[in-house]
Design an enzyme around this catalytic site. Structure first.
Site, PDB file in Angstrom:
ATOM      1  N   PHE A   1       0.888  -1.377   0.064  1.00 26.92           N
ATOM      2  CA  PHE A   1      -0.005  -0.043  -0.101  1.00 26.92           C
ATOM      3  C   PHE A   1       0.797   1.191   0.101  1.00 26.92           C
ATOM      4  O   PHE A   1       1.870   1.429   0.736  1.00 26.92           O
ATOM      5  CB  PHE A   1      -0.840   0.226   1.135  1.00 26.92           C
ATOM      6  CG  PHE A   1      -2.048   1.130   1.379  1.00 26.92           C
ATOM      7  CD1 PHE A   1      -3.059   1.172   0.733  1.00 26.92           C
ATOM      8  CD2 PHE A   1      -1.518   2.460   2.294  1.00 26.92           C
ATOM      9  CE1 PHE A   1      -3.933   1.888   0.747  1.00 26.92           C
ATOM     10  CE2 PHE A   1      -2.584   3.290   2.409  1.00 26.92           C
ATOM     11  CZ  PHE A   1      -3.574   3.332   1.517  1.00 26.92           C
TER      12      PHE A   1
ATOM     13  N   ASN B   1      -2.915   1.649  11.042  1.00 25.15           N
ATOM     14  CA  ASN B   1      -3.622   1.974   9.995  1.00 25.15           C
ATOM     15  C   ASN B   1      -4.091   0.553   9.334  1.00 25.15           C
ATOM     16  O   ASN B   1      -3.579   0.243   8.115  1.00 25.15           O
ATOM     17  CB  ASN B   1      -2.645   2.845   8.876  1.00 25.15           C
ATOM     18  CG  ASN B   1      -3.658   3.432   7.767  1.00 25.15           C
ATOM     19  OD1 ASN B   1      -4.853   3.170   7.688  1.00 25.15           O
ATOM     20  ND2 ASN B   1      -2.706   3.752   6.721  1.00 25.15           N
ATOM     21  N   PRO B   2      -5.134  -0.001   9.887  1.00 22.29           N
ATOM     22  CA  PRO B   2      -5.365  -1.174   9.293  1.00 22.29           C
ATOM     23  C   PRO B   2      -6.292  -1.158   7.999  1.00 22.29           C
ATOM     24  O   PRO B   2      -6.829   0.089   7.602  1.00 22.29           O
ATOM     25  CB  PRO B   2      -6.431  -1.798  10.613  1.00 22.29           C
ATOM     26  CG  PRO B   2      -6.928  -0.394  11.056  1.00 22.29           C
ATOM     27  CD  PRO B   2      -5.905   0.626  10.814  1.00 22.29           C
TER      28      PRO B   2
END
Length: 306
Positions: free
Chosen positions: A104, A198-199
């Site tokens: 990500f 920050n899942p």
């Protein structure tokens, strides 16, 4: 060819001058819907020439030729391949991180979450901090670089993301483990001062609008589970409650629409107190924090009378 020589050749080739190439690239990227076409055009040129964007803007006033391979790279960006995948770099706070397919790409909004964790780590003194679901390692790297006295840990489940995180975190001395954030770090119970996460939090049916995210960010990093996307965020909260010492600080990023639900769920959980919502750089409710409530004191049982 040296960098100095690469900037002094003839501009008579098929690529023309840098200025002409930048104009063509900006138009192509704008037509493709890239949000910041001129900036991206300059960054791609800077990447190929090994220059800063400011230097590229200055060179555009000269007859410097366009760099070789520039048109092909622009075409990939026009196909909405993330800029960071093409350059291999993502900027986060004061850091330049290595990123690419399988991880990500960190967003500017997450810098607010990192700041909250950094502030909490500084308040805690020689703090022990963990980043759950670290991805590229952005938050953990920011804490480690800005709070050098902290002992920083990071957890990541994806082997691909783990490889990128390892590259970014090893030079900073961060303890990185390949584990699930739901069961991470057994044996470290009640020992952390700060837990940050920050899942994945996007609901299952909410496909991102941006092709860069929808087509290139790994699904494992996006979707939080369940119709509301809250399965993994609340799992991160449960892990944080297990890992934090009394009075420890937890902060988690989420979607703006999830802020009321997360605040309510944490406020209703006896593990937490002082639940607060925090806004990002765009003034949207992007994170929620809470403090680990002290365990209730148990009264010693009355001595049995004999």
């Amino acid at each position: 060819m040296t960098k100095a020589n690469s900037l002094t050749g003839s501009a008579s080739g098929a690529g023309g001058t840098l200025a002409e190439a930048l104009r063509r690239a900006t138009a192509e990227l704008a037509a493709a819907g890239v949000p910041s076409p001129r900036v991206d055009a300059e960054l791609l040129a800077a990447h190929l020439l090994g220059e800063t964007p400011g230097r590229i803007r200055a060179l555009a006033f000269t007859d410097v030729p366009a760099p070789q391979g520039y048109a092909a790279l622009v075409s990939e960006r026009a196909a909405r391949v993330p800029l960071q995948h093409l350059t291999g770099k993502a900027h986060f706070r004061y850091l330049e991180l290595s990123v690419g397919p399988g991880v990500f790409v960190p967003r500017p909004e997450t810098e607010t979450v990192a700041q909250l964790a950094i502030d909490a780590a500084r308040r805690a003194g020689p703090a022990k901090v963990v980043d759950l679901g670290t991805g590229s390692g952005a938050i953990a790297a920011a804490v480690a670089s800005e709070v050098p006295a902290a002992e920083v840990h990071a957890v990541e489940l994806s082997p691909l993301a783990f490889a990128w995180a390892e590259r970014n975190l090893a030079p900073l001395g961060v303890h990185l483990v390949l584990e699930d954030l739901r069961t991470a770090l057994p044996g470290h119970e009640s020992s952390f001062d700060v837990v940050v996460s920050n899942p994945p939090y996007i609901p299952a049916e909410a496909v991102p609008n941006e092709p860069e995210a929808a087509e290139h960010d790994p699904a494992m990093a996006l979707y939080g589970g369940g119709a509301d996307g809250l399965e993994l965020p609340m799992a991160a909260a449960r892990t944080a409650a297990r890992l934090l010492t009394e009075g420890g600080y937890f902060v988690m990023e989420h979607a703006e629409v999830q802020a009321p639900a997360i605040a309510r769920l944490l406020a209703d959980d006896p593990a937490w107190t002082d639940v607060q919502s925090h806004r990002d750089l765009n003034d949207r409710p992007r994170a929620t924090s809470a403090v680990r409530r002290p365990a209730p004191k148990t009264r010693p049982s009355e001595r049995m009378k004999t």
